[in-house]
Design an enzyme around this catalytic site. Structure first.
Site, PDB file in Angstrom:
ATOM      1  CG  ASP A  35      -1.997   0.855   1.127  1.00  0.00           C
ATOM      2  OD1 ASP A  35      -1.720   2.282   0.514  1.00  0.00           O
ATOM      3  OD2 ASP A  35      -3.082   0.761   1.686  1.00  0.00           O
ATOM      4  CE1 TYR A  54     -12.748  -4.232   4.243  1.00  0.00           C
ATOM      5  CE2 TYR A  54     -14.653  -2.962   4.326  1.00  0.00           C
ATOM      6  CZ  TYR A  54     -14.211  -4.036   4.393  1.00  0.00           C
ATOM      7  OH  TYR A  54     -15.000  -5.098   4.719  1.00  0.00           O
ATOM      8  CG  ASN A 101     -28.898  -9.074   0.154  1.00  0.00           C
ATOM      9  OD1 ASN A 101     -28.571  -9.654  -1.037  1.00  0.00           O
ATOM     10  ND2 ASN A 101     -28.014  -9.115   1.124  1.00  0.00           N
ATOM     11  CD  GLU A 137     -16.732  -8.482  -1.602  1.00  0.00           C
ATOM     12  OE1 GLU A 137     -17.632  -8.201  -1.382  1.00  0.00           O
ATOM     13  OE2 GLU A 137     -15.909  -8.546  -0.383  1.00  0.00           O
TER      14      GLU A 137
END
Length: 420
Positions: free
Chosen positions: A134, A166, A231, A302
């Site tokens: 990072d 994040y 959702n 994701e």
């Protein structure tokens, strides 16, 4: 004459006492036939008594760590010493592994000790490792990782570093940056696996190789996931903005539909990908357009990999894939009572930080890796899992074992007590 005789007996008596004392000292300090730890004098401590996953000892011995010092990589570098003192395995342990080299992407930002222990656990001289630090990490940390990497020809830092947030696009881009470097590597790796700084292996490198070549996975990528649930659709249907290194916020504006009429999937950010698939990701207009479209989504790692892996023309794809793939042992809080019976450590962001009592569950699942471990909160959990893993690796080796590869030795309790 009488005085001479008396002096002689006095001499013999003193000699006998001296021999007796020397014999006692010798027997007391006689080295044990059990190997002693490499750095015993530096303050190694025994494994936790509740480390039930490690092989039992005899009533007269105990397992003791050989790792005793925090990692420091000062100039000038002595790489041979670093490799030995930090217990890196510098030989390929089997031809089976040598014939199937793997690539690893490791994204890190803190905890040098944890990174060193992760790297040495997965290190093999025929594999290749891209380390993404990072960009907001401390300069001293970056320099230490860079110095360590310089001691291994197959370990390198990503050529481009991101300020990672994040849930942000930067996390996905970090993997992409490493992939661009890995395809230029001279190592002819077969599949790539991504890791974060709080992962630790459960399977050995040999077991990973065999799992990657299992009938189900030898021709396929592993990206567990399903069609995006209702959702989770706000993540990709509403625009988000990433405040670099801080947080990701919703802008409340609706996004344009996905490019090329793609169906968006949702899954884990962790994967095992074929080299041809990685090349497809880096060159395909579809993959590039999806990447650009994902910039203002939430946690795009994701959905990105699992969506591409459901395209028919993507190498190694599986359009019918579901949650298959034993990539990570993770205790999610909302799965308590079904997948697992609770976290013995503590939950952070609904993910269990493991303690020692969680390890039997991890080992029984036999996933590729476990997530998450923490050297500051529950150090004994990492100690125990690390020793168990290295013990298994050395048992599977097809070459002679070197003493420096051992992370624990079985020591005589009496001798250890005296030395301490």
């Amino acid at each position: 004459m009488l005085q001479l005789e008396s002096a002689k007996w006095s001499f013999l008596l003193c000699l006998g006492i001296s021999i007796l004392i020397c014999s006692i000292i010798y027997l007391k300090d006689k080295p044990s036939s059990v190997p002693r730890p490499l750095h015993h004098a530096l303050g190694c401590h025994p494994l936790a008594e509740n480390c039930k996953v490690f092989p039992p000892t005899s009533p007269y011995t105990r397992w003791e760590r050989t790792e005793c010092q925090a990692p420091k990589f000062n100039s000038p570098l002595n790489c041979k010493r670093i490799q030995s003192e930090h217990h890196f395995i510098m030989k390929t342990l089997s031809k089976e592994e040598e014939d199937y080299p793997l690539a690893f992407i490791i994204t890190i930002h803190k905890d040098l000790e944890m990174f060193v222990r992760l790297l040495r656990a997965i290190y093999a001289p025929h594999n290749v490792y891209c380390i993404h630090i990072d960009d907001k990490a401390q300069a001293e940390y970056k320099l230490s990782v860079q110095r360590l990497a310089e001691c291994f020809p197959n370990v390198f830092l990503a050529s481009v570093s991101e300020i990672v947030t994040y849930g942000g696009f930067s996390r996905l881009k970090a993997d992409i940056n490493c992939m661009e470097d890995l395809v230029r590597s001279p190592v002819k790796w077969r599949k790539v696996i991504n890791l974060c700084g709080q992962d630790f292996p459960v399977q050995s490198n040999l077991e990973l190789v065999r799992y990657m070549q299992d009938e189900k996975w030898k021709d396929n990528n592993m990206t567990p996931g399903i069609k995006q649930p209702v959702n989770f659709r706000h993540r990709t249907q509403i625009q988000h903005v990433e405040v670099k290194g801080d947080y990701v916020a919703s802008l409340g504006h609706k996004k344009t539909p996905p490019p090329h009429n793609l169906t968006i999937y949702f899954g884990t950010a962790y994967y095992s990908l074929q080299r041809a698939f990685v090349e497809y990701v880096l060159t395909s207009p579809v993959a590039k357009d999806l990447l650009e479209w994902s910039r203002d989504t939430y946690s795009p790692d994701e959905h990105y990999w699992v969506t591409l892996n459901h395209l028919e023309d993507a190498p190694g794809s599986n359009v019918n894939a579901d949650w298959e793939g034993n990539i990570r042992a993770i205790k999610w809080k909302d799965q308590e009572g079904s997948v697992h019976q609770g976290c013995k450590g503590m939950y952070i962001r609904d993910i269990c930080i493991y303690d020692v009592e969680d390890l039997p569950w991890i080992i029984e699942r036999n996933s590729m890796f476990a997530n998450k471990l923490d050297t500051t909160r529950f150090p004994q959990a990492l100690d125990c899992l690390e020793q168990w893993h290295r013990h298994k690796v050395l048992q599977q080796a097809k070459v002679p074992i070197q003493l420096s590869w051992q992370l624990a030795t079985e020591v005589n309790i009496t001798n250890a007590t005296v030395a301490g």
